[in-house]
Design an enzyme around this catalytic site. Structure first.
Site, PDB file in Angstrom:
ATOM      1  N   LYS A  52       0.823  -1.264  -0.099  1.00 46.02           N
ATOM      2  CA  LYS A  52      -0.013  -0.181  -0.051  1.00 46.02           C
ATOM      3  C   LYS A  52       0.934   1.064  -0.070  1.00 46.02           C
ATOM      4  CE  LYS A  52      -3.810  -2.405   2.158  1.00 46.02           C
ATOM      5  NZ  LYS A  52      -4.553  -2.856   3.435  1.00 46.02           N
ATOM      6  N   GLN A  96      -4.098  -1.562   9.618  1.00 47.21           N
ATOM      7  CA  GLN A  96      -4.320  -2.862   9.120  1.00 47.21           C
ATOM      8  C   GLN A  96      -4.855  -3.644  10.184  1.00 47.21           C
ATOM      9  OE1 GLN A  96      -3.310  -3.680   5.810  1.00 47.21           O
ATOM     10  NE2 GLN A  96      -4.004  -5.651   6.341  1.00 47.21           N
ATOM     11  N   ASP A 119     -10.809   2.746   4.454  1.00 43.06           N
ATOM     12  CA  ASP A 119     -10.996   1.443   4.450  1.00 43.06           C
ATOM     13  C   ASP A 119     -12.783   1.076   4.408  1.00 43.06           C
ATOM     14  OD1 ASP A 119      -9.101  -0.267   3.931  1.00 43.06           O
ATOM     15  OD2 ASP A 119      -8.525  -0.354   5.976  1.00 43.06           O
TER      16      ASP A 119
END
Ligand code: NAD
Length: 295
Positions: A52, A96, A119
């Protein structure tokens, strides 16, 4: 059978965003800035976060990686998220997952400012997605929608069987595919670990989305001839011939399922790169203050 090439499609999306970023730069406007939080040393999480961050650099975004020891207290983690929330230079925040057991994941997600939640996991954004309002759509299902759109796959009226009901993949996927949109307009069956007749249901599917986390779970006898197969799974299985000692396989037994399918995503190189492309799109929308993802 046609391979749905996530590397190729994600590159096209990233190239397009890079042009938009160059335009922002030329106009003296703010460059999108993504902050990623990684807790602990899980090998898979390290790999995902690294790609990412690398993708941000490739397209001209700024990125910040905050790394914490797995022993970090919940309070310290929340304090750091609040700092990112308040920092006007940060447009997108991702934490994460999974987090260590002593940290309440729900609390962490709820602490992220919904306007920076690239997200799309914050309940406010999930609610907007369910209502069909513009918002950040979770990156993996959003990436799959972008892939279907790129290949101009007609999903209207098709029966989609989604295997797995997680909040990050299966459940949002079922919502997006059932929407009155293109891609969309599917009749969706959402299946899970308590589904009794999974094979029977899969055999009726025009589209199978496998998001289970079990290596090569979907076999040829579960898939109808001509089905579209989307394999979300990323599973590490031991492989002594590899330097790392493992190789990646999906939730679909690719060798036997691919000849029966009309389209199929490989693992790796399918849904994985699309997830990153979708995250970058969400971050762009966060930076320009516009949430346009209504697939
Ligand atoms: P999860 O463990 O949260 O959910 C798995 C789901 O599978 C559950 O809803 C469970 O009910 C269902 N399930 C388990 N056994 C089943 C069975 N026998 N029959 C039917 N359903 C069953 O997993 P997740 O986070 O959704 O991830 C799924 C897979 O996708 C994993 O391999 C993960 O690594 C991968 N993943 C890939 C990406 C990507 O970018 N490609 C992103 C997220 C997750």
């Amino acid at each position: 059978m046609q391979i749905l090439d996530g590397k190729l499609v994600s590159k096209a999306i990233k190239d397009q965003i890079a042009v938009q970023v160059a335009e922002l730069k030329a106009q003296g406007k703010k460059i999108p800035h993504l902050a990623a939080i990684l807790v602990g040393n899980d090998g898979a999480s390290e790999t995902y976060v690294a790609s990412k961050v690398k993708s941000c650099a490739e397209i001209g975004y700024n990125s910040t990686l905050l790394r914490f020891d797995s022993q970090i207290s919940e309070k310290h983690l929340l304090d750091n998220i609040n700092m990112l929330n308040e920092n006007p230079d940060i447009d997108g925040i991702l934490v994460q997952l999974p987090l260590p057991k002593h940290i309440n994941e729900e609390l962490v997600i709820n602490t992220i400012d919904p306007s920076k939640d690239v997200d799309g996991f914050h309940p406010m954004n999930v609610g907007k997605m369910v209502s069909g309002l513009p918002t950040f759509i979770p990156a993996t299902p959003y990436g799959i929608m972008l892939m279907l759109e790129h290949y101009n796959i007609d999903t209207k009226g098709k029966h989609a069987v989604v295997i797995g009901r997680s909040h990050i993949v299966g459940t949002p996927m079922s919502i997006l595919l059932s929407r009155n949109s293109n891609p969309g307009n599917c009749t969706v069956t959402l299946t899970h670990s308590h589904t009794k007749n999974l094979k029977e249901l899969c055999l009726q599917a025009d589209i199978v989305v496998a998001a289970i986390g079990k290596p090569e779970f979907v076999t040829a006898d579960m898939v109808k001839e001509g089905a579209i197969v989307i394999d979300v799974g990323i599973n590490r299985i031991p492989d002594a011939s590899k330097k790392s000692g493992f190789r990646l396989v999906g939730d679909v037994k690719f060798d036997e399922v691919s000849p029966r399918s009309s389209y199929i995503t490989p693992v790796p190189g399918g849904v994985g790169p699309m997830t990153i492309a979708a995250l970058l799109k969400n971050t762009y929308h966060a930076a320009i203050g516009q949430k346009g993802n209504q697939n």
